[in-house]
Design an enzyme around this catalytic site. Structure first.
Site, mmCIF file in Angstrom:
data_model
loop_
_atom_site.group_PDB
_atom_site.id
_atom_site.type_symbol
_atom_site.label_atom_id
_atom_site.label_comp_id
_atom_site.label_asym_id
_atom_site.label_seq_id
_atom_site.Cartn_x
_atom_site.Cartn_y
_atom_site.Cartn_z
ATOM 1 N N ARG A 40 0.923 -1.195 -0.168
ATOM 2 C CA ARG A 40 0.058 -0.135 0.086
ATOM 3 C C ARG A 40 0.959 1.233 -0.065
ATOM 4 N NH1 ARG A 40 -4.712 -1.379 4.352
ATOM 5 N NH2 ARG A 40 -6.398 -2.316 2.824
ATOM 6 N N LYS A 225 -15.936 -14.987 4.983
ATOM 7 C CA LYS A 225 -17.093 -13.920 5.188
ATOM 8 C C LYS A 225 -17.984 -13.915 4.017
ATOM 9 C CE LYS A 225 -14.141 -11.132 8.335
ATOM 10 N NZ LYS A 225 -13.431 -9.892 8.079
ATOM 11 N N GLY A 418 -6.552 -8.213 1.225
ATOM 12 C CA GLY A 418 -5.188 -8.240 2.041
ATOM 13 C C GLY A 418 -4.914 -9.546 1.859
ATOM 14 N N GLY A 442 -12.288 -4.399 1.822
ATOM 15 C CA GLY A 442 -13.707 -4.255 2.109
ATOM 16 C C GLY A 442 -13.853 -3.216 0.795
HETATM 17 C C1 3PG Z 1 -8.498 -1.612 5.220
HETATM 18 O O1 3PG Z 1 -7.367 -2.152 5.480
HETATM 19 O O2 3PG Z 1 -9.571 -2.375 4.582
HETATM 20 C C2 3PG Z 1 -8.739 -0.042 4.857
HETATM 21 O O3 3PG Z 1 -7.329 0.340 5.398
HETATM 22 C C3 3PG Z 1 -9.706 0.148 5.659
HETATM 23 O O4 3PG Z 1 -9.839 0.203 7.043
HETATM 24 P P1 3PG Z 1 -10.999 0.198 8.142
HETATM 25 O O5 3PG Z 1 -11.739 -1.177 7.753
HETATM 26 O O6 3PG Z 1 -10.473 0.265 9.424
HETATM 27 O O7 3PG Z 1 -11.801 1.228 7.858
#
Ligand code: 3PG
Ligand code: MG
Length: 463
Positions: A40, A225, A418, A442
Site C-alpha cells: 500500500r 465471510k 489483503g 472491503g
Molecule cells: C482496510 O484495511 O481495509 C482499509 O485500510 C480500511 O480500514 P477500516 O476497515 O478500518 O476502515
C-alpha cells in the site's frame, strides 16, 4: 463517472502549492515497529513523485488500524471502563497505532525527497510545520483516527483538515467506501479535489470487472465471510462464466447443495441466498469435490502453534505440492489422538471433522480451469483454506500458481483483499505476475457490489 485526476491541472498549478493527499498506509506493524507488507505504501509512489516533481508541498494523511475500538476493548478487559468513561482514551495506550514507522519506510523508499513526520494531524503545531515546508518536501501527519472527528465525519475536524492545504487528492481507493472526514467531509470543502494515480488505476481495472468484464470471466472466491461478498457475487454472477468456490465459505455452499459437511461452520444467515444462486446458476458455480479435513482440536492446536512461531518470526510451512500430500498426516506431539489427523476426503465430511482446504482433485480441476483461460479474465478474492498454516495451504498455493500461469498465457488477472496478497507471497508468486493487485479488501467488494463510494463521489461534488 468521469473523474478529475492529477493531469487535469496544469503542472504549474502545483508549483509551490500545498497538496493534502489521503493515502491508505494502514499496514501491519510488528512489535519491533517493523513493517509487514508495504504494498500500500509503494502504490502511492507514482502520485507522490508526480506532485513533488512539480514543486508541490505534499502533506500526506492516513489512518492506521482501529485505535479507538482497540482501546475500548482493552479498557473493558482491564475493567478500567470507569476511567475510560471519565477521561477518554489514553494516548499512550494507542501508541502502537502511530504512523512514525511508516514515515521511516517511506523515506527509505523515496530517497530523493525529504520526508518528515509530525505527531498530530491538525492544529497550530501542524500548521507551523507546514509553514516550514519547501517545494518538493513531504510531511506525513499522525494517524487521523487519534481524533474521533475522523470517523464521525465531523464538520469542525473536516474544516481543520481542509485549512491545511490548497489542493486535495484522494489516492486511497481502499478507504473510499468510508464516509470519514479525510475522505468525505474534508475533501468536500476543497475547490480543487482530484483522484490520485493509484485510485485511478484501481478504478480502471475494477470498473472493467464490474461493468464490462473481458470474457471468459472466471471468479475464484474463498475466505470465510460470505456476508461481505454477497453483494459482489450478486452483481457479478450474471456476467461470470465460472465461479470457483473454496475456503470456509465453500462448506456453506456444499451444505446448501445437500452435501454433508461435518463440523465445518455453516453460515445459515446466507443459506437461502446461496440455495437460490445454486438453483439459478447450476452450471456456473463449481464447488470442491474433495477436501483436506481435520478435527477442531487439531486445527486449534496448529493455529496456536503457528501464532507462536509467528511471534518468533518464523512460520511453519510444509510446502506440500499436490502430488506429494500424504493421505494422512499425524502431528508427532498428538499422535496418540487419532482425531488429530489430517486427511483427504472425497464427497461428504463426517461428524467430528471439518474442511480446512480444498482437496487434490479440486486443486487439479480449479487449476486447470484457471490456467487454461488464456485470453480472458480471472479475478481471485480470498484464500482456499486455512492458509496461515502450512499444512492447509496447498489449495491456496496452487491457485496462486495457476493465476500466474493464466497471466503468462495472456489473461488479465486481478486479485483483491489483503489476505490474497499475503497468500500470493506465501506461494512465492510475484505481484508482477498478476495484472492488478487491488489495495482494497472491503472497498473492493463494496465497489464490485455497486455500492456507494463516498470518497470517489465527493471528488465530483461542488460544495
Ligand atoms: C482496510 O484495511 O481495509 C482499509 O485500510 C480500511 O480500514 P477500516 O476497515 O478500518 O476502515
Ligand atoms: Mg479492513
Amino acid at each position: 463517472m468521469l473523474l478529475r485526476t492529477l493531469s487535469n491541472l496544469d503542472d504549474l498549478d502545483y508549483y509551490g502549492k500545498k497538496v493534502l493527499m489521503r493515502v491508505d498506509f494502514n499496514v501491519t506493524i510488528g512489535k519491533d515497529n517493523e513493517i509487514g507488507e508495504d504494498y500500500r505504501i509503494r502504490m502511492t509512489i507514482p502520485s507522490i513523485e508526480y506532485l513533488t516533481k512539480r514543486g508541490a508541498k505534499l502533506i500526506l494523511m492516513s489512518h492506521l488500524g482501529r485505535p479507538k475500538k482497540t482501546a475500548e476493548m482493552e479498557y473493558k478487559q482491564t475493567n478500567k471502563i470507569q476511567q475510560y468513561a471519565t477521561s477518554g482514551i489514553d494516548i499512550n495506550a494507542i501508541k502502537q497505532f502511530s504512523l512514525l514507522p511508516v514515515a521511516k519506510r517511506l523515506s527509505e523508499l523515496i530517497q530523493m525527497y525529504n520526508v518528515s513526520f509530525i505527531d498530530d494531524c491538525i492544529g497550530p503545531k501542524v500548521q507551523k510545520e507546514i509553514d516550514k515546508m519547501d517545494r518538493g518536501d513531504i510531511l506525513l501527519l499522525e494517524n487521523l483516527r487519534f481524533h474521533s472527528g475522523e470517523e464521525l465525519n465531523d464538520y469542525n475536524f473536516s474544516k481543520e483538515l481542509a485549512s491545511l492545504a490548497d489542493i486535495y487528492v484522494n489516492d486511497a481507493f481502499s478507504v473510499s467506501h468510508r464516509k470519514h472526514a479525510s475522505i468525505y467531509g474534508g475533501a468536500r470543502l476543497f475547490d480543487k479535489k482530484l483522484a490520485g494515480l493509484n485510485l485511478k488505476k484501481e478504478l480502471e481495472y475494477l470498473s472493467m470487472v464490474k461493468d464490462d468484464p473481458v470474457k471468459p470471466f472466471i471468479l475464484v472466491v474463498g475466505g470465510s465471510k460470505i456476508k461481505d461478498k454477497i453483494g459482489a457475487l450478486e452483481n457479478l454472477l450474471p456476467k461470470i462464466d465460472k465461479l470457483l468456490v473454496g475456503g470456509a465459505m465453500a462448506y456453506t455452499f456444499l451444505n446448501a447443495n445437500g452435501v454433508r459437511t461435518g463440523d465445518s461452520p455453516i453460515d445459515y444467515d446466507h443459506f437461502q441466498w446461496i440455495k437460490n444462486a445454486l438453483s439459478k446458476y447450476p452450471d456456473k458455480i463449481v464447488l470442491p469435490i474433495d477436501h483436506i479435513v481435520t478435527s477442531q482440536s487439531f486445527l486449534k492446536f496448529k493455529q496456536e502453534e503457528s501464532n507462536e512461531k509467528k511471534e518468533e518470526g518464523k512460520e511453519g510451512n510444509y510446502n506440500y505440492t499436490f502430488d506429494s500430500l500424504p493421505s494422512s498426516v499425524f502431528s508427532p506431539s498428538l499422535v496418540s489422538s487419532p482425531s488429530s489427523s489430517v486427511s483427504l476426503k472425497k464427497g461428504a465430511i463426517e461428524e467430528g471433522l471439518l474442511g480446512v482446504d480444498i482437496g487434490i482433485e479440486t486443486v487439479q480441476q480449479y487449476s486447470s480451469i484457471i490456467s487454461q483461460n488464456s485470453n480472458g479474465l480471472v479475478v481471485w478474492i480470498g484464500p482456499m483454506g486455512v492458509f496461515e498454516i502450512g499444512l492447509f495451504r496447498n489449495g491456496t498455493n496452487n491457485i496462486a500458481k495457476s493465476m500466474a500461469l493464466a497471466f503468462w498465457r495472456g489473461s488479465k488477472t486481478i486479485i483483491g483483499g489483503g489476505d490474497t496478497l499475503d497468500a500470493l507471497k506465501k506461494a512465492e508468486v510475484s505481484e508482477l505476475e498478476v495484472t492488478h493487485v487491488s489495495t482494497g479488501g472491503g472497498a473492493t467488494l463494496k465497489f464490485l457490489a455497486g455500492d456507494e463510494m463516498p470518497g470517489i463521489e465527493v471528488l465530483n461534488k461542488i460544495h
